[in-house]
Scaffold this motif. Structure first.
Motif, short mmCIF file in Angstrom:
data_model
loop_
_atom_site.label_atom_id
_atom_site.label_comp_id
_atom_site.label_asym_id
_atom_site.label_seq_id
_atom_site.Cartn_x
_atom_site.Cartn_y
_atom_site.Cartn_z
N PHE A 244 0.87 -1.32 -0.04
CA PHE A 244 -0.17 0.00 0.00
C PHE A 244 0.91 1.49 0.10
N ALA A 245 0.40 2.31 -0.39
CA ALA A 245 1.03 3.63 -0.27
C ALA A 245 0.14 4.78 -0.08
N GLU A 246 0.47 5.98 0.25
CA GLU A 246 -0.57 6.99 0.64
C GLU A 246 0.52 8.36 0.44
N ALA A 247 -0.26 9.24 -0.31
CA ALA A 247 0.31 10.60 -0.09
C ALA A 247 -0.58 11.78 0.28
N ASP A 248 -0.05 12.45 1.22
CA ASP A 248 -1.08 13.62 1.90
C ASP A 248 -0.46 14.95 1.76
N TRP A 249 -1.15 15.65 1.47
CA TRP A 249 -0.96 17.30 1.73
C TRP A 249 -1.46 17.93 2.87
N ASN A 250 -0.56 18.45 3.82
CA ASN A 250 -0.97 18.94 5.06
C ASN A 250 -1.02 20.35 5.08
N HIS A 251 -1.89 20.84 5.73
CA HIS A 251 -1.94 22.51 5.93
C HIS A 251 -1.96 22.71 7.26
N GLU A 252 -1.25 23.47 8.02
CA GLU A 252 -1.37 23.85 9.28
C GLU A 252 -2.17 25.12 9.61
N TRP A 253 -3.15 25.12 10.22
CA TRP A 253 -4.04 26.40 10.34
C TRP A 253 -3.61 27.07 11.76
N GLY A 254 -2.98 26.40 12.56
CA GLY A 254 -2.58 26.94 13.93
C GLY A 254 -1.30 27.36 14.11
N GLY A 255 -0.66 27.70 15.28
CA GLY A 255 0.74 27.95 15.77
C GLY A 255 1.25 29.24 15.15
N ALA A 256 0.44 30.20 14.43
CA ALA A 256 1.21 31.45 14.06
C ALA A 256 0.96 32.32 15.10
N ASN A 257 2.02 33.32 15.34
CA ASN A 257 1.98 34.30 16.11
C ASN A 257 2.05 33.83 17.67
N ARG A 258 2.74 32.62 17.86
CA ARG A 258 2.68 32.20 19.24
C ARG A 258 3.87 32.94 19.85
N THR B 84 8.53 38.82 26.37
CA THR B 84 7.87 38.02 25.52
C THR B 84 8.61 37.99 24.26
N ALA B 85 8.63 36.60 23.62
CA ALA B 85 9.35 36.80 22.26
C ALA B 85 8.84 35.44 21.67
N ALA B 86 9.01 35.66 20.53
CA ALA B 86 8.20 34.69 19.29
C ALA B 86 8.83 33.45 19.39
N ALA B 87 7.92 32.41 19.27
CA ALA B 87 8.05 31.01 19.36
C ALA B 87 8.78 30.56 17.91
N ALA B 88 9.17 29.45 17.77
CA ALA B 88 9.86 28.79 16.66
C ALA B 88 8.73 29.04 15.53
N PRO B 89 8.81 29.34 14.14
CA PRO B 89 7.87 29.41 13.37
C PRO B 89 7.36 28.11 12.83
N VAL B 90 6.24 28.09 12.15
CA VAL B 90 5.39 26.92 12.21
C VAL B 90 5.30 26.92 10.45
N ALA B 91 5.73 25.82 9.81
CA ALA B 91 5.44 25.85 8.29
C ALA B 91 3.93 25.48 8.32
N SER B 92 3.28 26.40 7.13
CA SER B 92 1.88 26.12 6.92
C SER B 92 1.57 24.82 6.04
N ASN B 93 2.55 24.59 5.03
CA ASN B 93 2.46 23.25 4.40
C ASN B 93 3.48 22.41 4.51
N SER B 94 3.05 21.19 4.18
CA SER B 94 3.96 19.81 4.08
C SER B 94 3.30 18.70 3.46
N ALA B 95 4.02 17.81 2.91
CA ALA B 95 3.71 16.59 2.52
C ALA B 95 4.16 15.52 3.26
#
Length: 670
Positions: free
Chosen positions: A588-602, A617-628
């Motif tokens: 079997f195999a599967e491929a997904d495209w993921n989008h992160e809607w949260g985590g910005a401006n933390r 107060t300082a910014a957290a590590a950036p979060v990528a919006s998209n990944s596969a």
């Protein structure tokens, strides 16, 4: 710029200059006059981690060559007519190898700190308009002149509040929100106040000068923040280390000066906080107290750590100190002080390293929550894969029991030039489910695992977690869907290293927390001969909460206290999967495209532990919006009700997370 009482030596050299001529005596005048007259220039939450520009405001402790490229205007003590001689003295020193900054033939902390982030700290006087460092030697916080009794300085010095105004005017009152703003001002104020002590009491100095000047500075910085500045670091004063003797102590007058510097530094910080400024307080006072008391840890000796034994010798200012003037060829590394008031390259490196650690620590600590999010995604995927197996071979009693274990390589990146973390997560899950008469599958699972993630800057954190999950699934024809709800417990052990020149400080702490997750997934399976394939759509919602903690460390200087943090994640998934029926084998195999809607401006909130100071107060590590994400594997039917499953996974196309892993699972129907 820091100055001491200098009237007698200055008058003596003025007399020599008048007798022997300006140009022939220029270098000697500058060398001696600077030693006693000029010098150190006395002393909103970030929107995203990472900096794209360095901008400096302050005195000679930050000056990266302001008067190398711009005229001094002459010395107050020598009059306007000294301009050519003073400028020529600097030019001659630069030609002989001096840097043009108050560090001798070395590198100042502003350049070192900017370089840590891949930036430059060129002086604003540099031709071509590329300079962004406004700091200049002999600058005070507010404008003062010889008429005010301020005799130690250059006519063309620009006070800190004017530097800020000049910058805002240059950018039309739109400050760069991605820039790092560094401010170090006030030590020259202290020198002037000390000259007034015969007529004013400490309380009068506080009421008449410290408090109003600090308020003026705070107002200017508040305007800077209102105009867009988000990343501001403000230093206090290292007077103790400047005044300490070879025995590590202060005399009576030294204690008075040190107390005044502590008071003024505290007033500046509290005024900034009262004005609503979010800033990083840099406690270089405690930093260099530790250095002066532990010199050998930093490559110094008890003798080379005192300001009375500077690298440039006892008669030359660091501004005009060339390699040939140094007391030894390696003095920039073996001495703490370049002259009696300015640090060598070794000292500047310690300062830059310390400030770098303050600026990057919040985002570094935010990585603890990011690894939990990645673990939650992996856990949901594991359970969902086992749900598929349970649906493929249901035992006569409708019960399936399964176990799965795996390991992976995970790298969670930070902003450029900020510490990242990488290491091998591992874990296992056991579960059981039952198919109800209507076809709905319900089950429960228990997951346990851990990881040790190593920071790219040194140190690591070990994270252990346990999670209990309930899940349900249903299939009707080609359509299918499932849901997994989880609650997890977290335990973290942190070891954060902070390099300070040759010395590495070791900080440690423990914390714990919990996580909540809900994973929803559905799709359609369509069969074409031996091949079954179809779309997949899903969403994983997570909330991670880690409790606050306070570090303990070797020096006690770089250890910080962190407030609790929360990371909300909402990842949507859209993909396609397929399998081939080859009898006992089913690849079997599967491929997904993921989008992160949260985590910005933390953001992460931290506090110093070395001194009383406002939290920042300082910014957290950036979060990528998209990944596969990719999944490839096969199942094998060992017996009529026993299936073995193996798979490898990869997360790609993400600028922040890289993950590769594999796992085995066994599913038994009863």
């Amino acid at each position: 710029m820091r100055q001491m009482a200098w009237t007698v030596p200055t008058m003596r050299w003025c007399h020599q200059v008048l007798q022997q001529g300006w140009l022939t005596r220029a270098r000697r005048v500058v060398g001696i006059a600077y030693l006693s007259a000029i010098g150190l220039g006395a002393l909103g939450a970030a929107s995203a981690a990472g900096f794209d520009q360095f901008i400096g405001f302050g005195d000679s402790t930050m000056d990266s060559g302001y008067f190398r490229h711009g005229s001094t205007g002459g010395l107050f003590a020598l009059g306007r007519s000294s301009e050519n001689a003073v400028n020529r003295g600097i030019a001659l020193a630069v030609a002989a190898g001096a840097s043009g900054a108050f560090v001798g033939p070395g590198v100042v902390s502003t350049s070192l700190l900017a370089g840590r982030f891949g930036l430059s700290a060129l002086p604003v006087t540099l031709p071509g308009g590329l300079g962004t460092n406004y700091a200049n030697g002999s600058a005070q916080t507010v404008s003062t002149t010889p008429a005010d009794g301020y005799l130690n300085g250059f006519f063309n010095n620009v006070p800190a509040v004017a530097q800020i105004s000049n910058y805002l005017a240059a950018v039309h009152n739109v400050a760069n929100p991605g820039a790092l703003y560094m401010i170090n001002t006030g030590a020259n104020d202290l020198f002037w106040m000390q000259s007034q002590q015969s007529s004013l009491s400490p309380q009068q100095l506080y009421e008449s000068y410290m408090r109003p000047w600090a308020a003026t500075l705070a107002n200017s910085v508040a305007i800077l923040q209102a105009d867009g500045a988000r990343n501001i670091v403000v230093l206090n004063f290292n007077e103790y280390a400047r005044l300490v003797d070879v025995n590590g102590g202060l005399d009576g007058s030294g204690h008075v000066v040190f107390a005044e510097s502590q008071t003024y530094g505290s007033v500046i910080w509290s005024s900034l906080a009262a004005a609503g400024v979010n800033f990083v307080p840099a406690d270089i006072s405690s930093l260099f107290i530790y250095v002066s008391r532990n010199p050998t840890q930093f490559g110094f000796s008890a003798a080379s750590v005192v300001a009375s034994n500077p690298a440039c010798g006892g008669g030359t200012s660091s501004l005009v100190c060339s390699p040939g003037v140094l007391v030894a060829s390696n003095a920039e590394q073996t001495h703490l002080w370049a002259d009696s008031v300015h640090l060598t390259t070794a000292g500047q490196t310690i300062e830059a390293d310390y400030i770098y650690s303050l600026l990057t620590a919040p985002s570094q600590i935010s990585l603890l929550a990011e690894s939990v999010v990645q673990g939650g995604l992996a856990r949901a995927s594991t359970i969902q894969q086992q749900v598929d197996l349970s649906g493929q071979h249901r035992g006569p009693n409708g019960i399936n029991v399964w176990v799965s274990a795996g390991a992976s390589a995970l790298t969670v990146k930070n902003a450029p030039n900020f510490p990242s973390a990488s290491g091998p997560p591992f874990g296992g899950t056991v579960g059981a489910d039952y198919q109800l008469p209507g076809g709905v599958i319900v089950g429960a699972a228990l997951t346990a695992g851990g990881m040790t993630q190593r920071f790219s800057s040194g140190g690591d954190y070990t994270q252990v977690g346990e999670a209990f999950s309930l899940y349900a699934a249903y299939r009707s024809g080609p359509a299918w869907g499932n849901a997994v709800a989880s609650y997890g417990l977290l335990q973290d052990r942190l070891a954060r290293q902070v390099p300070l020149g040759l010395f590495t400080d070791q900080n440690s702490a423990d914390t714990d927390g919990h996580s909540l997750a809900l994973a929803l997934r559905g799709g359609g399976d369509f069969t074409f001969g031996l091949v079954t394939t179809g779309p997949v759509v899903g969403a994983v919602l997570q909330q991670v909460r880690l409790n606050g903690f306070t570090e303990t460390g070797t020096s006690g200087v770089t250890a910080l206290s962190f407030s609790g943090q929360t990371r909300n994640s909402f990842v949507s998934q859209l993909g396609w999967r397929g399998s081939v029926d080859l009898g006992d084998w089913q690849p079997f195999a599967e491929a997904d495209w993921n989008h992160e809607w949260g985590g910005a401006n933390r953001t992460i909130t931290a506090s110093l532990t070395s001194i009383t100071a406002p939290p920042f107060t300082a910014a957290a590590a950036p979060v990528a919006s998209n990944s596969a994400s990719l999944l490839v594997g096969t199942s094998y039917q060992l017996a009529p009700q026993v299936i073995l499953r193996g798979a490898v996974t990869a997360m790609v196309a993400s600028p922040q997370v890289i993950g590769f892993g594999g796992g085995l699972g066994l599913n038994v129907g009863f």
